[in-house]
Design an enzyme around this catalytic site. Structure first.
Site, PDB file in Angstrom:
ATOM      1  N   SER A  66      54.281  85.455   9.291  1.00 44.59           N
ATOM      2  CA  SER A  66      55.058  84.500  10.076  1.00 44.59           C
ATOM      3  C   SER A  66      54.503  84.435  11.505  1.00 44.59           C
ATOM      4  O   SER A  66      53.308  84.203  11.670  1.00 44.59           O
ATOM      5  CB  SER A  66      56.530  84.931  10.056  1.00 44.59           C
ATOM      6  OG  SER A  66      57.353  83.878  10.442  1.00 44.59           O
TER       7      SER A  66
ATOM      8  N   ASP B 248      58.011  79.513  -0.155  1.00 45.37           N
ATOM      9  CA  ASP B 248      58.129  79.489   1.308  1.00 45.37           C
ATOM     10  C   ASP B 248      58.047  78.044   1.784  1.00 45.37           C
ATOM     11  O   ASP B 248      56.980  77.440   1.737  1.00 45.37           O
ATOM     12  CB  ASP B 248      56.992  80.329   1.913  1.00 45.37           C
ATOM     13  CG  ASP B 248      57.060  80.417   3.435  1.00 45.37           C
ATOM     14  OD1 ASP B 248      57.900  79.723   4.044  1.00 45.37           O
ATOM     15  OD2 ASP B 248      56.273  81.188   4.005  1.00 45.37           O
TER      16      ASP B 248
ATOM     17  N   HIS C  61      60.349  82.380   2.520  1.00 42.26           N
ATOM     18  CA  HIS C  61      59.493  82.855   3.607  1.00 42.26           C
ATOM     19  C   HIS C  61      59.599  84.365   3.794  1.00 42.26           C
ATOM     20  O   HIS C  61      58.625  85.037   4.129  1.00 42.26           O
ATOM     21  CB  HIS C  61      59.869  82.127   4.892  1.00 42.26           C
ATOM     22  CG  HIS C  61      59.071  82.554   6.080  1.00 42.26           C
ATOM     23  ND1 HIS C  61      57.697  82.447   6.100  1.00 42.26           N
ATOM     24  CD2 HIS C  61      59.419  83.114   7.264  1.00 42.26           C
ATOM     25  CE1 HIS C  61      57.255  82.915   7.258  1.00 42.26           C
ATOM     26  NE2 HIS C  61      58.270  83.328   7.977  1.00 42.26           N
TER      27      HIS C  61
END
Lengths: 205, 371
Positions: free
Chosen positions: B147, B313, B346
């Protein structure tokens, strides 16, 4: 690829590739061909593989590999990025063999293609006598469960190359283990080779 | 060897930030695991995500929970602390000991609050580079993170290419999409709409903007999960009741779960830090210093890279990660890519995902063996 005599096949492919070439093996399986070529020819190798477990195997061997699909992901590479691209025993499993071939000769100077020859005498005879899709050691799937979408004969392949503007430079005889210059269709070659293996390149305009 | 440490960096020469301001003598809090070997070739830098921190593999001092990447970092794990020297710093702008809005501005002697300069991902990486220099590491064996951590990895690859031997950016992007920015703006507005936020001046007050921060976390948390995972985990199940209440209480389990996520988050995170770090993510475009050219941005990258994405995601989808792969391919960079199939969304990079474990282990092990 487990269907063909790997070592013999690897040897001939290695003979076609000069040392230190950059090479992409499309449908690279567990990366064993790339490893062989690294050892034999010190190539700068890359792989593409659709099966994630095989991608994992490649990663664990230190091979740079993209999880991808020959039908979809070759477009992501720029022209002439590699010296050689290799597609062994995968052409018949692609959705669009013509596009895949065109992409291979776009992203590399030369491409090495191998595929099971549906015109081999055993297959042709089996079809003629049994009237059933042939199942053999090298074509081990039933017709309804085969991943192979586009079977072709060596002569079909030669025609497709012509149609796609691709020049065949060499053909390998995996029976005699020899590489020959390509002079056009050859009845004996297409009849007695269970696998067609060709070195091709794009015809430059 | 894994206790929290704090070091003062840029004590002689200030760190000049993208916004034009500079930070002098700023603090970086970090943890380390394992030992730096004599060749100094076994360092792994872990970059945390938006709400992560330096407690990557040790219990968190506030939540008492185990480290956020204990699944991946530890003895015999992919990031093997028996073998590697692992460094995980809290980013500047953060709230776990590194200089950020809740820390004292040494020049004024007061808490920064919103006087803290707006920082960028590139600033965070410049600060990390000072820490790596301080630790005496010339070349990092591997930089990794998911991320926002992945953005820091990309920034490292672009700005300090010669210092990175290999890298694993996970579930990330080369810049923030309009959707990403929109979600962060929602979070920021909910913080700023809390009257207790008081333009960022709440550190001396008994009333902190906990409601606003909690709602921000709830919104973000939704974006970390997939629709399928939410459905299979909660469905339309009711929370401790058999019928609807005809009220605005948490009737549904998902409501109760989100409220819990929000409530517990505020204990460990600072609202202003949330504003600053989300802003840094929104401003992120690794190509911004090269007129938007990704090719120019990575032309000096020589590292071996493994990009990882997750099928479910939707925040940093496979397509964004593949963009990175395409650029690296074009440049002839030694790049690998794997898309892991999961409904974890995610957040998958933080979950116990065996395929993530295997891919990282395979890549790290073989890369170190071939060093």
């Amino acid at each position: 690829m487990s269907l063909i005599n790997e070592k013999k096949d690897f040897r001939i492919i290695a003979d076609l590739i000069p040392a230190k070439s950059s090479v992409i093996d499309v449908g690279c399986n567990d990366g064993s061909l790339l490893e062989f070529l690294k050892e034999e020819k010190d190539i700068n190798g890359r792989g593409m593989e659709i099966d994630q477990q095989k991608v994992q195997l490649c990663l664990s061997k230190g091979i740079s590999v993209i999880e991808g699909d020959a039908d979809l992901d070759l477009y992501d590479y720029p022209d002439n990025l590699f010296d050689y691209s290799i597609l062994t025993y995968t052409l018949q499993a692609t959705k669009s063999p013509k596009n895949v071939l065109s992409e291979l000769v776009r992203i590399s100077s030369k491409a090495i293609i191998s595929f099971p020859n549906f015109g081999h005498w055993k297959i042709a005879t089996s079809l003629l006598i049994n009237r059933k899709m042939p199942i053999s050691e090298k074509l081990s799937y039933s017709w309804h469960e085969t991943p192979n979408l586009h079977f072709c004969t060596i002569n079909d392949f030669i025609d497709l190359c012509e149609e796609a503007g691709i020049r065949i430079e060499k053909q390998a005889n995996l029976k005699t283990n020899k590489l020959n210059e390509f002079y056009g269709k050859n009845l004996l070659y297409s009849y007695f080779n269970e696998v067609g293996l060709f070195l091709v390149s794009k015809i430059k305009n | 060897m894994n206790e929290n440490k704090i070091v003062e960096l840029a004590t002689e020469q200030a760190l000049v930030l993208d916004c034009g301001k500079s930070l002098k003598s700023f603090k970086t809090a970090y943890t380390t695991y394992g030992k730096l070997n004599d060749a100094k070739d076994n360092a792994i830098l872990i970059c945390h995500a938006l709400t992560g921190d330096q407690y990557v593999a040790s219990n968190h001092p506030i939540t008492k929970k185990e480290g956020w990447w204990s699944y991946i970092v530890g003895p015999e794990k992919p990031i093997d602390t028996n073998k590697f020297f692992v460094v995980c710093p809290n980013v500047i702008g953060g709230c776990m000991g590194s200089t950020g809005p809740k820390e004292i501005n040494s020049e004024t002697g007061k808490v920064y609050g919103t006087d803290f300069p707006v920082i960028t991902i590139a600033d965070m990486v410049r600060a990390q580079k000072l820490l790596i220099d301080y630790l005496g590491i010339e070349k990092i064996f591997c930089v990794t993170g998911g991320s926002m951590g992945g953005m820091l990895v990309l920034e490292w690859l672009s700005k300090f290419p010669e210092m990175v031997h290999s890298a694993i950016p996970i579930a990330t992007a080369t810049n923030h999409s309009a959707q990403n920015i929109a979600l962060n703006e929602l979070a920021r507005q909910s913080i700023m709409a809390d009257p207790n936020w008081n333009s960022g001046n709440y550190y001396n007050s008994d009333n902190k903007p906990l409601k606003g921060l909690s709602v921000a976390r709830m919104a973000a948390h939704i974006s970390y999960l997939s629709k399928d995972a939410l459905h299979s985990k909660f469905g339309r199940n009711l929370q401790d009741k058999s019928s609807l209440d005809y009220s605005f209480d948490a009737d549904f389990q998902i409501e109760s779960y989100l409220r819990h996520q929000g409530f517990t988050f505020v204990d460990r995170f600072d609202a202003n830090s949330y504003l600053y770090i989300t802003r840094a993510m929104d401003y992120f475009d690794v190509s911004s210093s090269n007129d938007g050219s990704l090719i120019e941005s990575f032309k000096n990258t020589i590292s071996k890279v493994l990009c990882i994405s997750f099928t479910s995601d939707w925040l940093y989808p496979t397509s964004e990660n593949k963009k990175i792969v395409k650029v690296f391919n074009t440049l002839g960079i030694n790049v690998s890519f794997i898309e892991i199939e999961t409904d974890g969304g995610h957040d998958s990079f933080l979950l116990e995902e065996p395929n993530l474990f295997e891919a990282m282990q395979g890549f790290i092990k073989s890369t170190y063996e071939n060093l």
